[in-house]
Design a protein around this motif. Structure first.
Motif, PDB file in Angstrom:
ATOM      1  N   UNK A   1      10.703  58.150  38.889  1.00 41.05           N
ATOM      2  CA  UNK A   1      12.029  58.020  39.505  1.00 41.05           C
ATOM      3  C   UNK A   1      12.337  59.206  40.415  1.00 41.05           C
ATOM      4  N   UNK A   2      11.996  60.414  39.947  1.00 41.29           N
ATOM      5  CA  UNK A   2      12.233  61.601  40.782  1.00 41.29           C
ATOM      6  C   UNK A   2      11.399  61.531  42.053  1.00 41.29           C
ATOM      7  N   UNK A   3      10.176  61.043  41.935  1.00 38.46           N
ATOM      8  CA  UNK A   3       9.327  60.902  43.115  1.00 38.46           C
ATOM      9  C   UNK A   3       9.966  59.978  44.142  1.00 38.46           C
ATOM     10  N   UNK A   4      10.546  58.863  43.682  1.00 36.03           N
ATOM     11  CA  UNK A   4      11.213  57.939  44.601  1.00 36.03           C
ATOM     12  C   UNK A   4      12.406  58.602  45.276  1.00 36.03           C
ATOM     13  N   UNK A   5      13.173  59.380  44.509  1.00 37.98           N
ATOM     14  CA  UNK A   5      14.317  60.098  45.077  1.00 37.98           C
ATOM     15  C   UNK A   5      13.859  61.075  46.159  1.00 37.98           C
ATOM     16  N   UNK A   6      12.804  61.823  45.867  1.00 40.67           N
ATOM     17  CA  UNK A   6      12.285  62.779  46.841  1.00 40.67           C
ATOM     18  C   UNK A   6      11.780  62.069  48.085  1.00 40.67           C
ATOM     19  N   UNK A   7      11.134  60.932  47.882  1.00 43.73           N
ATOM     20  CA  UNK A   7      10.671  60.156  49.040  1.00 43.73           C
ATOM     21  C   UNK A   7      11.843  59.761  49.916  1.00 43.73           C
ATOM     22  N   UNK A   8      12.925  59.270  49.289  1.00 44.57           N
ATOM     23  CA  UNK A   8      14.081  58.835  50.071  1.00 44.57           C
ATOM     24  C   UNK A   8      14.790  60.005  50.748  1.00 44.57           C
ATOM     25  N   UNK A   9      14.600  61.201  50.224  1.00 46.65           N
ATOM     26  CA  UNK A   9      15.144  62.398  50.867  1.00 46.65           C
ATOM     27  C   UNK A   9      14.217  62.927  51.951  1.00 46.65           C
ATOM     28  N   UNK A  10      13.057  62.254  52.121  1.00 44.66           N
ATOM     29  CA  UNK A  10      12.108  62.672  53.142  1.00 44.66           C
ATOM     30  C   UNK A  10      11.186  63.791  52.704  1.00 44.66           C
ATOM     31  N   UNK A  11      11.168  64.111  51.418  1.00 51.18           N
ATOM     32  CA  UNK A  11      10.342  65.211  50.908  1.00 51.18           C
ATOM     33  C   UNK A  11       9.067  64.607  50.326  1.00 51.18           C
ATOM     34  N   UNK A  12       8.193  64.173  51.226  1.00 54.74           N
ATOM     35  CA  UNK A  12       7.075  63.321  50.839  1.00 54.74           C
ATOM     36  C   UNK A  12       5.995  64.073  50.079  1.00 54.74           C
ATOM     37  N   UNK A  13       5.698  65.293  50.489  1.00 51.97           N
ATOM     38  CA  UNK A  13       4.670  66.056  49.781  1.00 51.97           C
ATOM     39  C   UNK A  13       5.091  66.335  48.342  1.00 51.97           C
ATOM     40  N   UNK A  14       6.369  66.671  48.145  1.00 48.96           N
ATOM     41  CA  UNK A  14       6.868  66.880  46.788  1.00 48.96           C
ATOM     42  C   UNK A  14       6.795  65.595  45.978  1.00 48.96           C
ATOM     43  N   UNK A  15       7.103  64.477  46.624  1.00 47.25           N
ATOM     44  CA  UNK A  15       7.051  63.196  45.924  1.00 47.25           C
ATOM     45  C   UNK A  15       5.648  62.912  45.406  1.00 47.25           C
ATOM     46  N   UNK A  16       4.632  63.215  46.223  1.00 45.78           N
ATOM     47  CA  UNK A  16       3.242  63.018  45.798  1.00 45.78           C
ATOM     48  C   UNK A  16       2.922  63.917  44.605  1.00 45.78           C
ATOM     49  N   UNK A  17       3.350  65.179  44.661  1.00 50.50           N
ATOM     50  CA  UNK A  17       3.052  66.113  43.563  1.00 50.50           C
ATOM     51  C   UNK A  17       3.683  65.656  42.253  1.00 50.50           C
ATOM     52  N   UNK A  18       4.900  65.129  42.334  1.00 49.76           N
ATOM     53  CA  UNK A  18       5.560  64.660  41.114  1.00 49.76           C
ATOM     54  C   UNK A  18       4.835  63.432  40.553  1.00 49.76           C
ATOM     55  N   UNK A  19       4.373  62.547  41.436  1.00 50.08           N
ATOM     56  CA  UNK A  19       3.601  61.403  40.963  1.00 50.08           C
ATOM     57  C   UNK A  19       2.307  61.844  40.302  1.00 50.08           C
ATOM     58  N   UNK A  20       1.710  62.906  40.799  1.00 47.57           N
ATOM     59  CA  UNK A  20       0.491  63.425  40.167  1.00 47.57           C
ATOM     60  C   UNK A  20       0.787  63.938  38.760  1.00 47.57           C
ATOM     61  N   UNK A  21       1.973  64.516  38.550  1.00 44.64           N
ATOM     62  CA  UNK A  21       2.382  64.910  37.197  1.00 44.64           C
ATOM     63  C   UNK A  21       2.504  63.685  36.298  1.00 44.64           C
ATOM     64  N   UNK A  22       3.095  62.626  36.840  1.00 45.68           N
ATOM     65  CA  UNK A  22       3.213  61.390  36.068  1.00 45.68           C
ATOM     66  C   UNK A  22       1.841  60.855  35.695  1.00 45.68           C
ATOM     67  N   UNK A  23       0.904  60.963  36.631  1.00 47.91           N
ATOM     68  CA  UNK A  23      -0.450  60.478  36.372  1.00 47.91           C
ATOM     69  C   UNK A  23      -1.110  61.280  35.253  1.00 47.91           C
ATOM     70  N   UNK A  24      -0.950  62.607  35.290  1.00 49.76           N
ATOM     71  CA  UNK A  24      -1.540  63.434  34.232  1.00 49.76           C
ATOM     72  C   UNK A  24      -0.921  63.119  32.877  1.00 49.76           C
ATOM     73  N   UNK A  25       0.382  62.859  32.867  1.00 50.11           N
ATOM     74  CA  UNK A  25       1.045  62.512  31.608  1.00 50.11           C
ATOM     75  C   UNK A  25       0.490  61.217  31.050  1.00 50.11           C
ATOM     76  N   UNK A  26       0.309  60.228  31.903  1.00 48.36           N
ATOM     77  CA  UNK A  26      -0.249  58.954  31.444  1.00 48.36           C
ATOM     78  C   UNK A  26      -1.675  59.130  30.926  1.00 48.36           C
ATOM     79  N   UNK A  27      -2.436  59.991  31.587  1.00 47.61           N
ATOM     80  CA  UNK A  27      -3.809  60.242  31.124  1.00 47.61           C
ATOM     81  C   UNK A  27      -3.810  60.967  29.782  1.00 47.61           C
TER      82      UNK A  27
END
Length: 699
Positions: A172-198
């Motif tokens: 959800x935070x990644x989507x918010x950052x994307x909508x704010x135009x902060x795309x690199x941060x959005x990718x980094x947050x998604x990578x955190x989500x990926x590590x958590x799932x792993x």
């Protein structure tokens, strides 16, 4: 307006597959033998088994359960149903209901003191702020919650339910950052989500994050990475044998191909998704596929297939009791029917769909459909209603743009203030650590090795990030925020290479041309008529206001896939991709008429009507030899057409196309500066003009 835009926005919120967070069930006391408790248990099972495939059905079950619990209170059971209700209400865009459920839940969670419920509720509350487009507030809420949620998760690493909740909070935070135009941060947050799932071995969750990354890469126009990410999500779902996941993932890949303009692969992936969804009776995904299929064929102007898939989608939407989807289907059906000659039925259907979005307060969708309706009235020959509806659209669009501008400024300011406070805190901490660091400096320098290499890598990455930001700024016109010439010259080669590939595909094995619609690129050169008089009579501030509003008209008129460039001064250049050259005059007329009808606000209490002149030409210039004429030459031809339009009295358009029987020997003439009037006279080019005016070619 292009019909795809509002549909994509609406459908993106109708169903997000697999984003279900397991919520704590009603206490055992609620599962004992009284009729009321048995009913509560049945309703809980109904919601869980639905798995958000039919949120309207789940919402009804939650309402029924909450009514029963109001007579026989059970705080934990009531909290479960309220938290579930928030999710379903957000999916259905019933945001007032979701907000009311958040407030009721907060009272109950404070009373029970259940920490897991607290975390779940606050994740839902941040998601609600995101759905309400309160982006700065959503970002602040998520960032305030995450440290405590991460600490809880660290202390309970085996708690998979809280691991999934943490991954969802990251998403959800990644989507918010994307909508704010902060795309690199959005990718980094998604990578955190990926590590958590792993970490919790949630392979399905990891697949969903890969799918979400694909959407983000599309948003960033990094299409190769988008396709790779979606394919990785599909591969993970296939290895799990989870057909229910595979279907929406193939639909995601289809949408990525659609954003790339590759409608053939888009349709192929949609067919695969439809087949998979049918295997598991996933009617929600089938609904999305049918609506998207209708949308693709609408873009291809295949109105019979549009109608076929719109009718299929309508049956599924009615069965799902989904009013938003029903309204989208009505608009799709209406446009197709109108274009097929059933104007009365078609226009009525569009108006019925529009009524739903107006009643639900969906301003973006209402504005978009109003613009579509104006075009359909014009197609049906009802020019009076077309004009009235176009004026209504203009007012809606102006109001919407003003409110969005204010909101974006507020969001950016709030986000900046939040970040600034954090930076100030970090600066204080750095000051306290500086003396200790000085004492350790010589010790650190004695161990350069890999440590200094790491510092250099980090510094290089920061420098690259800063350089990229500066490069992005250099690609935009500071006054209008449109792309500039530098942007065009750095990006157009990729677009035209795709067109050339499609043109080559249009050659059958026997060498004969196949008819392929919408594979041309139309270049439109546009100039504001008598613009110098605005600066001379009203001042340069008024002139700047006219330029910014003119840029807004072009941006609103063209599709997201098109490129609008400030060419210089009062001259603009539009690259209309995936447009048939046979329809180029419709694009030019839409721009001309909207500019003519617009009332420009000079910013000093005065208003002014302006007109524009347009010249256009199509790429490839000669279809038999697409690479024969460079795009710069085609732009020169469009420029000559523009000057012809101005010579004819302005407020008009002139365009040229390759003549059907153009002699190949004359194509070499294009090697020099093109003499467009001479090529028209020799039959190499066909010329057309607004209202078939006699064309006066400028010397």
């Amino acid at each position: 307006m292009h019909p795809r835009h509002f549909r994509s926005a609406v459908l993106g919120s109708l169903f997000l597959p697999g984003l279900v967070c397991v919520l704590p069930g009603p206490p055992l006391a609620a599962q004992e033998g009284t009729p009321a408790s048995r009913k509560i248990t049945d309703l809980k099972n109904k919601v869980e088994s639905d798995n958000r495939a039919h949120p309207s059905v789940s919402l009804a079950a939650e309402e029924e359960a909450l009514a029963l619990l109001s007579r026989d209170p059970d705080p934990e059971a009531e909290t479960w149903f309220l938290l579930s209700q928030i999710r379903d209400a957000i999916v259905l865009k019933e945001l007032k209901k979701a907000a009311a459920s958040v407030e009721r839940s907060r009272v109950l969670v404070r009373r029970t003191g259940n920490q897991r419920d607290h975390f779940t509720l606050e994740v839902e509350a941040a998601n609600l702020l995101l759905a309400q487009e309160h982006l700065a507030e959503s970002k602040a809420a998520a960032e305030a919650l995450l440290p405590a949620l991460e600490a809880y998760r660290a202390n309970s690493p085996r708690d998979q339910e809280m691991g999934r909740l943490l991954a969802r909070a990251y998403r959800n935070l990644s989507t918010t950052l994307r909508n704010l135009g902060r795309l690199s941060e959005a990718i980094r947050i998604l990578q955190k989500a990926q590590r958590t799932s792993e970490d919790i071995n949630d392979r399905a969750g990891r697949a969903r994050i890969l799918d979400r990354m694909g959407y983000l890469y599309v948003y960033m126009r990094r299409f190769d990475e988008a396709v790779a990410s979606h394919r990785a999500a599909i591969a993970e779902a296939e290895s799990l044998g989870d057909v229910r996941l595979q279907a929406p993932f193939h639909l995601s890949l289809a949408n990525a191909y659609g954003s790339m303009g590759d409608s053939d692969r888009q349709l192929a992936e949609m067919r695969t998704a439809s087949e998979l969804a049918g295997q598991v009776s996933d009617s929600a995904t089938q609904l999305l596929i049918s609506v998207n299929m209708a949308d693709v064929y609408l873009g291809k102007k295949d109105y019979r297939k549009t109608l076929k898939f719109a009718d299929e989608a309508m049956k599924l939407a009615v069965a799902a009791q989904d009013p938003g989807s029903i309204a989208v289907c009505q608009v799709n059906r209406g446009i197709a029917l109108n274009r097929l000659g059933s104007s009365a039925e078609g226009l009525k259907a569009i108006q019925e769909g529009l009524a739903h979005f107006r009643a639900s307060g969906a301003i973006n969708d209402s504005a978009e459909i109003t613009g579509n309706l104006a075009e359909e009235f014009a197609f049906a020959g009802d020019y009076r209603r077309a004009y009235e509806t176009e004026v209504e659209f203009k007012n809606l669009a102006d109001s919407l743009k003003a409110s969005q501008d204010q909101k974006h400024i507020a969001d950016a300011s709030a986000a900046f203030e939040s970040d600034k406070q954090q930076l100030q805190i970090q600066a204080l901490q750095r000051d306290r650590r500086n003396q200790a660091r000085l004492r350790l400096l010589w010790i650190a320098l004695g161990a350069l090795g890999f440590g200094i290499a790491g510092v250099l890598v980090l510094s290089r990455r920061r420098l690259e990030s800063a350089n990229k930001a500066l490069a992005d700024m250099s690609l935009r016109d500071p006054l209008t925020s449109l792309a500039n010439r530098r942007y065009l010259t750095t990006r157009i080669a990729e677009d035209l290479a795709q067109v050339n590939r499609l043109q080559r595909l249009g050659k059958a094995s026997n060498g004969k041309d196949r008819m392929m619609a919408n594979i041309d690129v139309v270049f439109l050169m546009i100039d504001i008529d008598h613009f110098k008089a605005v600066n001379d009579e009203h001042g340069h501030v008024a002139g700047d206001n006219v330029l910014k509003q003119f840029a807004g008209i072009l941006s609103q008129t063209m599709r997201d896939s098109d490129t609008v460039v400030r060419w210089g001064g009062e001259e603009f250049f539009v690259v209309a991709k995936h447009t048939s050259r046979a329809d180029a005059h419709l694009v030019a007329e839409r721009i001309r008429s909207r500019v003519e009808a617009f009332n420009f606000d000079l910013g000093n209490g005065g208003y002014l009507h302006k007109t524009c002149s347009i010249g256009y030409a199509s790429y490839p210039f000669f279809r038999r030899e697409p690479a024969k004429v460079a795009w710069e030459k085609v732009a020169e031809v469009a420029d000559q057409c523009l000057y012809a339009a101005k010579s004819m009295g302005r407020n008009t358009w002139v365009g040229v196309h390759e003549a059907v029987d153009a002699p190949e020997s004359l194509q070499e003439i294009m090697a020099g500066y093109p003499n467009v009037s001479g090529l028209v006279a020799k039959g190499v080019l066909m010329a057309e003009s607004h209202q078939d005016q006699a064309i006066t070619w400028a010397s």
